[in-house]
Design a protein around this motif. Structure first.
Motif, PDB file in Angstrom:
ATOM      1  N   PRO A  30       0.814  -1.227   0.000  1.00 41.58           N
ATOM      2  CA  PRO A  30       0.000   0.000   0.000  1.00 41.58           C
ATOM      3  C   PRO A  30       0.847   1.277   0.000  1.00 41.58           C
ATOM      4  O   PRO A  30       0.531   2.233  -0.708  1.00 41.58           O
ATOM      5  N   LEU A  31       1.928   1.282   0.776  1.00 43.83           N
ATOM      6  CA  LEU A  31       2.798   2.453   0.790  1.00 43.83           C
ATOM      7  C   LEU A  31       3.467   2.641  -0.568  1.00 43.83           C
ATOM      8  O   LEU A  31       3.538   3.749  -1.096  1.00 43.83           O
ATOM      9  N   LEU A  32       3.937   1.551  -1.155  1.00 45.20           N
ATOM     10  CA  LEU A  32       4.588   1.636  -2.462  1.00 45.20           C
ATOM     11  C   LEU A  32       3.586   2.030  -3.552  1.00 45.20           C
ATOM     12  O   LEU A  32       3.940   2.747  -4.494  1.00 45.20           O
ATOM     13  N   ALA A  33       2.335   1.611  -3.419  1.00 44.02           N
ATOM     14  CA  ALA A  33       1.298   2.013  -4.378  1.00 44.02           C
ATOM     15  C   ALA A  33       1.072   3.526  -4.307  1.00 44.02           C
ATOM     16  O   ALA A  33       0.876   4.185  -5.344  1.00 44.02           O
ATOM     17  N   LYS A  34       1.103   4.088  -3.099  1.00 40.38           N
ATOM     18  CA  LYS A  34       0.977   5.550  -2.955  1.00 40.38           C
ATOM     19  C   LYS A  34       2.157   6.250  -3.617  1.00 40.38           C
ATOM     20  O   LYS A  34       1.996   7.288  -4.252  1.00 40.38           O
ATOM     21  N   LEU A  35       3.334   5.681  -3.459  1.00 41.89           N
ATOM     22  CA  LEU A  35       4.524   6.246  -4.089  1.00 41.89           C
ATOM     23  C   LEU A  35       4.389   6.204  -5.612  1.00 41.89           C
ATOM     24  O   LEU A  35       4.678   7.180  -6.306  1.00 41.89           O
ATOM     25  N   GLN A  36       3.927   5.081  -6.125  1.00 42.79           N
ATOM     26  CA  GLN A  36       3.727   4.941  -7.562  1.00 42.79           C
ATOM     27  C   GLN A  36       2.702   5.962  -8.061  1.00 42.79           C
ATOM     28  O   GLN A  36       2.917   6.621  -9.077  1.00 42.79           O
ATOM     29  N   ALA A  37       1.594   6.130  -7.350  1.00 44.07           N
ATOM     30  CA  ALA A  37       0.568   7.102  -7.734  1.00 44.07           C
ATOM     31  C   ALA A  37       1.137   8.521  -7.720  1.00 44.07           C
ATOM     32  O   ALA A  37       0.800   9.343  -8.588  1.00 44.07           O
ATOM     33  N   HIS A  38       1.994   8.802  -6.760  1.00 48.78           N
ATOM     34  CA  HIS A  38       2.611  10.128  -6.692  1.00 48.78           C
ATOM     35  C   HIS A  38       3.390  10.425  -7.974  1.00 48.78           C
ATOM     36  O   HIS A  38       3.261  11.500  -8.554  1.00 48.78           O
ATOM     37  N   PHE A  39       4.193   9.459  -8.408  1.00 48.89           N
ATOM     38  CA  PHE A  39       5.020   9.700  -9.584  1.00 48.89           C
ATOM     39  C   PHE A  39       4.227   9.644 -10.891  1.00 48.89           C
ATOM     40  O   PHE A  39       4.734  10.050 -11.931  1.00 48.89           O
ATOM     41  N   GLU A  40       2.999   9.168 -10.851  1.00 50.26           N
ATOM     42  CA  GLU A  40       2.148   9.239 -12.040  1.00 50.26           C
ATOM     43  C   GLU A  40       1.646  10.659 -12.269  1.00 50.26           C
ATOM     44  O   GLU A  40       1.293  11.020 -13.380  1.00 50.26           O
ATOM     45  N   THR A  41       1.611  11.468 -11.215  1.00 49.13           N
ATOM     46  CA  THR A  41       1.090  12.833 -11.333  1.00 49.13           C
ATOM     47  C   THR A  41       2.137  13.912 -11.085  1.00 49.13           C
ATOM     48  O   THR A  41       1.846  15.089 -11.249  1.00 49.13           O
ATOM     49  N   HIS A  42       3.326  13.548 -10.664  1.00 48.04           N
ATOM     50  CA  HIS A  42       4.389  14.516 -10.393  1.00 48.04           C
ATOM     51  C   HIS A  42       5.637  14.117 -11.164  1.00 48.04           C
ATOM     52  O   HIS A  42       6.147  13.015 -10.984  1.00 48.04           O
ATOM     53  N   ASP A  43       6.102  15.021 -12.001  1.00 53.70           N
ATOM     54  CA  ASP A  43       7.306  14.745 -12.781  1.00 53.70           C
ATOM     55  C   ASP A  43       8.553  14.883 -11.917  1.00 53.70           C
ATOM     56  O   ASP A  43       8.614  15.699 -11.005  1.00 53.70           O
ATOM     57  N   ALA A  44       9.534  14.090 -12.243  1.00 51.70           N
ATOM     58  CA  ALA A  44      10.835  14.171 -11.579  1.00 51.70           C
ATOM     59  C   ALA A  44      11.914  13.965 -12.626  1.00 51.70           C
ATOM     60  O   ALA A  44      11.771  13.147 -13.529  1.00 51.70           O
ATOM     61  N   ASP A  45      12.969  14.739 -12.525  1.00 48.23           N
ATOM     62  CA  ASP A  45      14.096  14.573 -13.431  1.00 48.23           C
ATOM     63  C   ASP A  45      15.176  13.689 -12.833  1.00 48.23           C
ATOM     64  O   ASP A  45      15.936  13.062 -13.555  1.00 48.23           O
ATOM     65  N   GLN A  46      15.233  13.662 -11.516  1.00 48.10           N
ATOM     66  CA  GLN A  46      16.203  12.819 -10.826  1.00 48.10           C
ATOM     67  C   GLN A  46      15.645  12.397  -9.484  1.00 48.10           C
ATOM     68  O   GLN A  46      14.915  13.158  -8.844  1.00 48.10           O
ATOM     69  N   LEU A  47      15.993  11.190  -9.078  1.00 45.02           N
ATOM     70  CA  LEU A  47      15.642  10.692  -7.752  1.00 45.02           C
ATOM     71  C   LEU A  47      16.927  10.243  -7.066  1.00 45.02           C
ATOM     72  O   LEU A  47      17.710   9.500  -7.649  1.00 45.02           O
ATOM     73  N   HIS A  48      17.122  10.707  -5.856  1.00 41.09           N
ATOM     74  CA  HIS A  48      18.253  10.251  -5.046  1.00 41.09           C
ATOM     75  C   HIS A  48      17.659   9.462  -3.884  1.00 41.09           C
ATOM     76  O   HIS A  48      16.994  10.032  -3.016  1.00 41.09           O
ATOM     77  N   VAL A  49      17.874   8.159  -3.895  1.00 36.64           N
ATOM     78  CA  VAL A  49      17.338   7.275  -2.866  1.00 36.64           C
ATOM     79  C   VAL A  49      18.445   7.049  -1.845  1.00 36.64           C
ATOM     80  O   VAL A  49      19.513   6.531  -2.180  1.00 36.64           O
ATOM     81  N   LYS A  50      18.152   7.453  -0.594  1.00 34.76           N
ATOM     82  CA  LYS A  50      19.166   7.387   0.462  1.00 34.76           C
ATOM     83  C   LYS A  50      18.667   6.496   1.595  1.00 34.76           C
ATOM     84  O   LYS A  50      17.626   6.761   2.176  1.00 34.76           O
ATOM     85  N   GLY A  51      19.426   5.433   1.871  1.00 37.98           N
ATOM     86  CA  GLY A  51      19.079   4.532   2.960  1.00 37.98           C
ATOM     87  C   GLY A  51      19.782   4.946   4.246  1.00 37.98           C
ATOM     88  O   GLY A  51      20.934   5.370   4.216  1.00 37.98           O
ATOM     89  N   HIS A  52      19.051   4.834   5.366  1.00 38.84           N
ATOM     90  CA  HIS A  52      19.587   5.204   6.678  1.00 38.84           C
ATOM     91  C   HIS A  52      19.281   4.093   7.679  1.00 38.84           C
ATOM     92  O   HIS A  52      18.277   3.397   7.557  1.00 38.84           O
ATOM     93  N   THR A  53      20.120   3.968   8.687  1.00 35.62           N
ATOM     94  CA  THR A  53      19.881   3.024   9.784  1.00 35.62           C
ATOM     95  C   THR A  53      19.973   3.774  11.103  1.00 35.62           C
ATOM     96  O   THR A  53      20.370   4.942  11.147  1.00 35.62           O
TER      97      THR A  53
END
Length: 147
Positions: A30-53
């Motif tokens: 469900p969270l990933l589906a919301k993320l997918q829906a977000h990118f269907e309506t919002h353009d992005a030129d770059q994504l920086h995915v940063k993992g933290h612990t």
């Protein structure tokens, strides 16, 4: 606060991953589906995915775990969205948002949980042609107002 053409999406790793794992949990859908829906309506030129612990455990291990988790999210983004310009990095425990311990030095499980996250910095480049057109209109208007 970042530049006006950038914003961050913060995903709690406790929702995405089981403890000490780097495979996306089935119930994170469900969270990933919301993320997918977000990118269907919002353009992005770059994504920086940063993992933290959090800071529990060995620093070198946490760095590798954060990298594997960032890569898992990157792979998911690449296979489920149209976002191709994705960079992945693991930052381990080096950039906490809150302290991992209480002021008295005791462990703070709530703080550690907030530090376990994946951040997606979304960058949209400005439309250069629109900026040039606007500047030309402003220059023409200024010339028209000259005596």
């Amino acid at each position: 606060m970042g530049p006006p053409n950038q914003y961050e999406i913060i995903l709690p790793t406790d929702v995405l991953f089981d403890f000490d794992k780097d495979e996306l949990r089935p119930d994170s859908a469900p969270l990933l589906a919301k993320l997918q829906a977000h990118f269907e309506t919002h353009d992005a030129d770059q994504l920086h995915v940063k993992g933290h612990t959090d800071a529990k455990g060995d620093e070198a291990y946490n760095l590798k775990l954060s990298q594997r988790r960032a890569l898992a999210v990157c792979k998911w983004l690449k296979s489920n969205t149209d976002e191709d310009f994705t960079n992945c990095i693991g930052l381990g425990e080096g950039e906490p948002v809150v302290s991992n311990t209480r002021p008295d030095g005791a462990d703070d499980p709530v703080g550690r949980q907030r530090n376990r996250r994946v951040e997606i910095a979304v960058i949209a480049y400005p439309d250069v042609n629109a900026m040039l057109d606007r500047a030309k209109r402003q220059a023409d208007a200024a010339k028209a107002n000259l005596p």
